[in-house]
Enzyme design. Structure first.
Site, PDB file in Angstrom:
ATOM      1  N   CYS A   2       0.697  -1.356  -0.033  1.00 15.62           N
ATOM      2  CA  CYS A   2       0.092  -0.089   0.047  1.00 15.62           C
ATOM      3  C   CYS A   2       0.729   1.339   0.009  1.00 15.62           C
ATOM      4  O   CYS A   2       0.565   2.340  -0.227  1.00 15.62           O
ATOM      5  CB  CYS A   2      -0.787   0.043   1.168  1.00 15.62           C
ATOM      6  SG  CYS A   2      -0.044   0.172   2.697  1.00 15.62           S
ATOM      7  N   GLU A  81       1.775  -3.831   6.029  1.00 18.48           N
ATOM      8  CA  GLU A  81       0.839  -4.613   5.362  1.00 18.48           C
ATOM      9  C   GLU A  81      -0.099  -4.900   5.973  1.00 18.48           C
ATOM     10  O   GLU A  81       0.067  -5.496   7.173  1.00 18.48           O
ATOM     11  CB  GLU A  81       1.706  -5.672   4.452  1.00 18.48           C
ATOM     12  CG  GLU A  81       0.994  -6.381   3.383  1.00 18.48           C
ATOM     13  CD  GLU A  81       0.615  -5.052   2.150  1.00 18.48           C
ATOM     14  OE1 GLU A  81      -0.613  -4.698   2.431  1.00 18.48           O
ATOM     15  OE2 GLU A  81       1.403  -4.755   1.366  1.00 18.48           O
TER      16      GLU A  81
END
Length: 294
Positions: A2, A81
């Site tokens: 991300c 994560e």
């Protein structure tokens, strides 16, 4: 991946943490470009819109023009994560294994020399670009992180991971765009197993939460409690000491590894990093204004 990371070192500490040997075997310390250290603010929660430290070859600034897709190395304490299941989403913090014989438990010991004995920064392969407005003004630098298929250590968390460069030689070769051409450099891009990870609190889900608790290991709600990574315990010990390097940040301008040797020897490093002497939690990372330059 991300794109959320933590990078809590002050600018001078980042320089020391990136010390390297040149081709003549001499120790060198990277330099910030003029003014860039003032644009960076340490944070436990860096989103893609924030300023982050990046290593690039000095040769990029000695010629024109910049070409798109130039190689760089993105620096971070670690990255976040999220593991997804049918019932919940659990965030994890992922970072390099730490050498307990090298990492100092007491942050006060870190300011005595150019030699860096603190937390080993994660070094991630990236590409950067430079945009210049046709009407003038300051150039805008941006970067992207290269990702690869997840290694065995990461597959239980996510199917992708950043391309981590493990070792000074790999970093040098990735940055040396003059001698190491793209086809050869891409051989450095592959999954690695030498990572550690631990679950963290869901407060990481909100990018505005910039507190040490973001990277503090939490106790899983299962029998896995007894299997906490030794490196996560090391980070706890590191954070517990409450370095003066972890104070209020300057305003910004605009898995678990299978290396068993780490599991026994790093029981309290993260706790010492997170807490001030006496047991109180360090509230925010230190800014450049609070840096102590050796």
């Amino acid at each position: 991946m991300c794109g959320r990371t933590a990078c809590t070192l002050a600018p001078e500490e980042i320089r020391r943490a990136c010390r390297y040997l040149d081709r003549q075997g001499r120790h060198r310390t990277p330099q910030w470009r003029d003014g860039d250290q003032n644009k960076y603010a340490p944070s436990y929660n860096k989103s893609p819109q924030s300023n982050s430290p990046v290593l690039v070859s000095q040769r990029h600034f000695q010629k024109e023009p910049f070409f798109k897709g130039q190689r760089c190395v993105v620096l971070a304490d670690g990255f976040y994560e999220w593991q997804r299941s049918k019932t919940e989403i659990q965030p994890y913090f992922i970072y390099f294994p730490q050498d307990v014989n090298k990492v100092k438990n007491d942050p006060e010991e870190l300011v005595d020399s150019e030699v860096w004995n603190g937390w080993r920064l994660l070094t991630i392969a990236g590409l950067f670009d430079c945009w210049k407005s046709p009407v003038g003004g300051e150039p805008l630098y941006s970067y992207t992180i290269i990702t690869v298929e997840a290694s065995k250590a990461m597959k239980g968390i996510h199917d992708r991971m950043p391309a981590v460069l493990d070792g000074e030689d790999k970093i040098r070769r990735w940055l040396d765009f003059g001698e190491i051409k793209a086809q050869e450099a891409f051989k450095l891009i592959h999954p690695i197993e030498a990572i550690c990870l631990h679950p963290v609190s869901s407060i990481v889900n909100n990018s505005r939460n910039n507190v040490p608790e973001r990277i503090k290991p939490i106790e899983p709600d299962s029998a896995e409690k007894s299997n906490r990574s030794g490196n996560s315990k090391m980070m706890l010990n590191w954070l517990a000491k409450g370095s003066p390097k972890k104070a209020e940040p300057a305003p910004s301008p605009t898995v678990k590894t299978e290396m068993q040797s780490f599991k026994r020897s790093s029981a309290s490093l993260m706790q010492s990093w997170l807490q001030k002497p006496g047991g109180s939690m360090a509230k925010r990372p230190r800014s450049n204004r609070d840096s102590e330059i050796p």
